[in-house]
Design an enzyme around this catalytic site. Structure first.
Site, short mmCIF file in Angstrom:
data_model
loop_
_atom_site.label_atom_id
_atom_site.label_comp_id
_atom_site.label_asym_id
_atom_site.label_seq_id
_atom_site.Cartn_x
_atom_site.Cartn_y
_atom_site.Cartn_z
N SER A 127 0.82 -1.33 0.01
CA SER A 127 0.10 -0.01 -0.10
C SER A 127 0.92 1.18 0.13
CB SER A 127 -1.09 0.18 1.17
OG SER A 127 -1.42 1.14 1.52
N TYR A 151 -0.56 -0.23 9.87
CA TYR A 151 -1.02 -1.05 8.79
C TYR A 151 0.24 -0.89 7.76
CZ TYR A 151 -3.60 -1.13 4.09
OH TYR A 151 -3.64 -1.50 2.82
N LYS A 155 2.81 -3.43 6.06
CA LYS A 155 3.06 -3.84 4.55
C LYS A 155 4.44 -3.37 4.27
CE LYS A 155 -1.24 -4.21 3.16
NZ LYS A 155 -1.82 -5.66 2.54
N1 LIG Z 1 -8.61 -1.23 -1.80
C1 LIG Z 1 -7.51 -0.47 -1.56
O1 LIG Z 1 -7.86 0.80 -1.83
C2 LIG Z 1 -6.27 -0.98 -1.13
C3 LIG Z 1 -5.17 0.22 -1.21
C4 LIG Z 1 -4.11 -0.27 -0.94
C5 LIG Z 1 -3.89 -1.74 -0.59
N2 LIG Z 1 -5.03 -2.43 -0.82
C6 LIG Z 1 -4.29 -3.74 -0.26
O2 LIG Z 1 -5.04 -4.75 -1.21
C7 LIG Z 1 -5.49 -6.01 -0.46
C8 LIG Z 1 -7.13 -6.14 -0.83
O3 LIG Z 1 -7.84 -5.05 -0.55
P1 LIG Z 1 -9.23 -4.82 -0.55
O4 LIG Z 1 -9.74 -3.58 -0.70
O5 LIG Z 1 -10.00 -6.18 -1.39
O6 LIG Z 1 -9.90 -5.36 0.91
P2 LIG Z 1 -11.08 -6.03 1.46
O7 LIG Z 1 -10.98 -5.48 2.98
O8 LIG Z 1 -12.24 -5.77 0.68
O9 LIG Z 1 -10.72 -7.45 1.47
C9 LIG Z 1 -9.72 -7.87 2.33
C10 LIG Z 1 -10.09 -9.29 2.94
O10 LIG Z 1 -9.24 -10.06 3.58
C11 LIG Z 1 -9.92 -10.75 4.45
N3 LIG Z 1 -9.12 -11.17 5.70
C12 LIG Z 1 -8.88 -10.32 6.92
N4 LIG Z 1 -8.18 -10.69 7.68
C13 LIG Z 1 -8.09 -12.22 7.14
C14 LIG Z 1 -7.53 -13.41 7.69
N5 LIG Z 1 -6.78 -13.38 8.93
N6 LIG Z 1 -7.58 -14.54 7.13
C15 LIG Z 1 -8.22 -14.60 5.98
N7 LIG Z 1 -8.80 -13.48 5.48
C16 LIG Z 1 -8.67 -12.31 5.94
C17 LIG Z 1 -11.31 -9.98 4.82
O11 LIG Z 1 -12.39 -10.72 5.27
C18 LIG Z 1 -11.73 -9.34 3.44
O12 LIG Z 1 -12.54 -9.97 2.72
C19 LIG Z 1 -5.25 -5.90 1.03
O13 LIG Z 1 -4.06 -6.43 1.18
C20 LIG Z 1 -5.25 -4.38 1.10
O14 LIG Z 1 -4.23 -4.03 2.16
C21 LIG Z 1 -6.05 -2.14 -1.13
#
Ligand SMILES: NC(=O)c1ccc[n+]([C@@H]2O[C@H](COP(=O)([O-])OP(=O)(O)OC[C@H]3O[C@@H](n4cnc5c(N)ncnc54)[C@H](O)[C@@H]3O)[C@@H](O)[C@H]2O)c1
Length: 543
Positions: A127, A151, A155
């Site tokens: 991120s 967080y 990362k």
């Molecule tokens: N969406 C964004 O804007 C964004 C920006 C930067 C980084 N990211 C990274 O991208 C990835 C996906 O993002 P997203 O927007 O789909 O997030 P999201 O929150 O929609 O999905 C993350 C999923 O991880 C699951 N999860 C959490 N803890 C868990 C565990 N212990 N075991 C199994 N599953 C678990 C949650 O239930 C959730 O469904 C993440 O790693 C996030 O840090 C996303």
């Protein structure tokens, strides 16, 4: 090929799974293209109601903090693992221990499970929150990471762990450092949430009050581009990353304000009066905190590897309307740079180059071409094209095919649907200096004729000539070299078939659809390194 997506029930996991199923095959270990045999979605939350009903998909509920479960998930060699499961920033600030356990220990569990197998490819979603407070200016890949949230800290630590696991050959790790991906379809919390809400709430016809300063810049990208880039990163040949000890890179993004996004929504809809009302009541403390987040992520490295960015904020808004709201809310025809599958990869006073990729089953929005264009195709596949107010007509394109469209004298308004079996992949080279007509423009000055005879240059074969450009092909065998004196005022090099090279197009691994613009007569030399891949290029001479 078996694919694992952790966090598979989340926003990006679901979209990634959908796209993988549409594409149906991916390039994996040893650069071999393999059919997708199974996609495992692993997540600790309740499965959402609209998960895909495809026999290749299995859903597994579980927790990555359990090392045994991770081991069971990675039960084959050569698996492709997208690790998206994570505690997000707001929850991470509220619960440090959970953030540490899931984001650090959970990631390590999964990496150890990959290490125990041969040939695992591990794609990690990092991120922009890794950056934290820093000097003003764009966030560069080379900057020191000083995250200001737990967080972001986790990362950043994972990035280093993956570099080291890759260095030791435990796995083939690749890290995408994400900007804020917008718009999320559901209401979410967290500081950057306003950047989704400004699009989503107005399009769902809901009034909203946003507490972030409307002129605050933030780095964002659309979900389509992000999913495409994760897949591109996953499929990069090992040779493309060889020689680098850093597997982490910023994903391309747009640096936008809430006002920019608000304007973009108004621009792409048929009737702005039907939008929900957005009001701004900025909270200065919240805005100050958000201003320490990524606001302009430099993605030079990712772009040089073929990753792409959204062409405009309008394209992000239009995509959301079509995917999550109702396409009929859109204006009937969008401009090329507002079409979400046309990714602007090069722009100068003479031309704009869009990379277009459209998987089987997918179709572009109805869009307008105003300038004369050359189209270069990179896959064999079947498509259907529909001009405004006409029916769809079947078509087929083949790898290496080049077409020309004289759109300046009569704008082309159409949409393209891919029938398959492969992704429709093409470069649209639009000549901006040609006489572009306004909408419904009448006949203007006729296209110019070529002013000179094509030069005879050893190795270059003239394969197409049109009033705005000539196209030559050049092939250099594996281990061979080429040099020539090029008398052209302006030229565009396009990679048809890639290889590792050194010389006038840089010392790098060239991939299909890479482009290089050069001005002025010059001597160019190229050496194709290695004995396996030959290089095929197109040279477009601008007339
Ligand atoms: N969406 C964004 O804007 C964004 C920006 C930067 C980084 N990211 C990274 O991208 C990835 C996906 O993002 P997203 O927007 O789909 O997030 P999201 O929150 O929609 O999905 C993350 C999923 O991880 C699951 N999860 C959490 N803890 C868990 C565990 N212990 N075991 C199994 N599953 C678990 C949650 O239930 C959730 O469904 C993440 O790693 C996030 O840090 C996303």
């Amino acid at each position: 090929m078996k694919i694992l997506i952790t966090g598979g029930f989340g926003f990006l996991g679901q979209r990634l799974c959908k796209r993988i199923l549409e594409i149906g095959e991916l390039v994996g270990v040893n650069d071999e293209t393999c059919a997708v045999s199974r996609v495992v979605l692993f997540d600790c939350s309740q499965p959402p109601p609209d998960l895909p009903t495809d026999s290749r998909v299995t859903f597994t509920k579980g927790d990555i903090t359990d090392a045994g479960q991770c081991k069971n998930l990675v039960d084959e060699d050569n698996m492709l693992v997208f690790h998206l499961a994570s505690v997000m920033s707001g929850q991470g600030e509220a619960d440090f221990d959970l953030c540490w356990k899931v984001n650090l220990e959970g990631t390590r569990n999964l990496m150890e499970a990959c290490r125990a197998r041969k040939g695992s490819r591990f794609i990690f979603a990092s991120s922009g929150a890794c950056y934290g407070e820093r000097a003003p200016g764009p966030e560069l890949d080379s900057m020191k990471l000083l995250p200001q949230t737990s967080y972001g800290m986790t990362k950043a630590c994972c990035e280093l762990m993956i570099n080291d696991y890759a260095r030791r050959g435990f796995l083939d790790g690749r890290v995408a450092r994400l900007p804020t991906v917008i718009p999320r379809p559901d209401i979410n919390s967290g500081l950057p949430a306003a950047f989704s809400a400004v699009i989503r709430e107005s399009l769902f016809g809901r009034d909203a009050t946003l507490v972030v300063r409307p002129d605050l810049r933030h780095a964002v990208c659309g979900f389509r581009v992000l999913v495409r880039n994760l897949l591109h990163l996953a499929q990069l040949p090992e040779a493309a990353l060889a020689g680098s000890s850093d597997r982490c890179m910023n994903m391309p993004s747009l640096s936008v304000t809430l006002l920019d996004l608000h304007q973009a929504v108004k621009k792409v809809v048929r009737d702005p009066a039907k939008l929900g009302r957005i009001t701004f009541e900025p909270d200065e403390a919240l805005s100050a905190k958000l201003s320490t987040f990524h606001n302009d992520m430099d993605a030079t490295r990712a772009r040089s590897l073929g990753l792409v960015g959204d062409s405009s904020a309008e394209a992000i808004a239009a995509d959301f309307v079509a995917e999550y709201v109702d396409e009929s809310l859109l204006k009937p025809v969008v401009e090329l740079e507002e079409e979400p599958r046309h990714w602007l990869t090069l722009s100068n006073p003479y031309l704009r180059v869009f990379r277009v990729e459209n998987p089987p089953g997918d179709q572009t929005l109805m869009h307008r071409h105003r300038g004369n264009s050359l189209y270069f195709f990179f896959e064999n596949t079947r498509t259907q094209g529909q001009k405004l107010s006409e029916a769809f007509l079947d078509d087929a394109v083949s790898c290496g095919e080049i077409r020309y469209g004289d759109h300046a004298s009569c704008n082309l308004v159409h949409r393209i649907r891919t029938k398959g079996p492969r992704v429709m992949c093409c470069l649209d080279v639009e000549f901006t200096a040609s006489d572009c007509k306004p909408e419904g423009g009448s006949e203007g000055p006729d296209a110019k004729r070529a002013r000179t005879e094509p030069p005879a240059i050893a190795g270059l074969s003239l394969i197409k000539e049109r009033p705005t450009a000539r196209v030559y092909s050049l092939e250099v065998p594996a281990g061979g070299s080429w040099q020539g004196a090029l008398p052209f005022e302006r030229m565009l090099w396009i990679v048809h078939r890639g290889a590792r090279v050194s010389g006038g197009l840089g010392d790098s691994f060239l991939q299909p659809a890479d482009v290089f613009f050069r001005e002025g007569p010059q001597q160019l030399s190229l050496e194709v390194l290695g004995g396996q891949r030959s290089l095929a290029l197109w040279l477009v001479e601008l007339l």
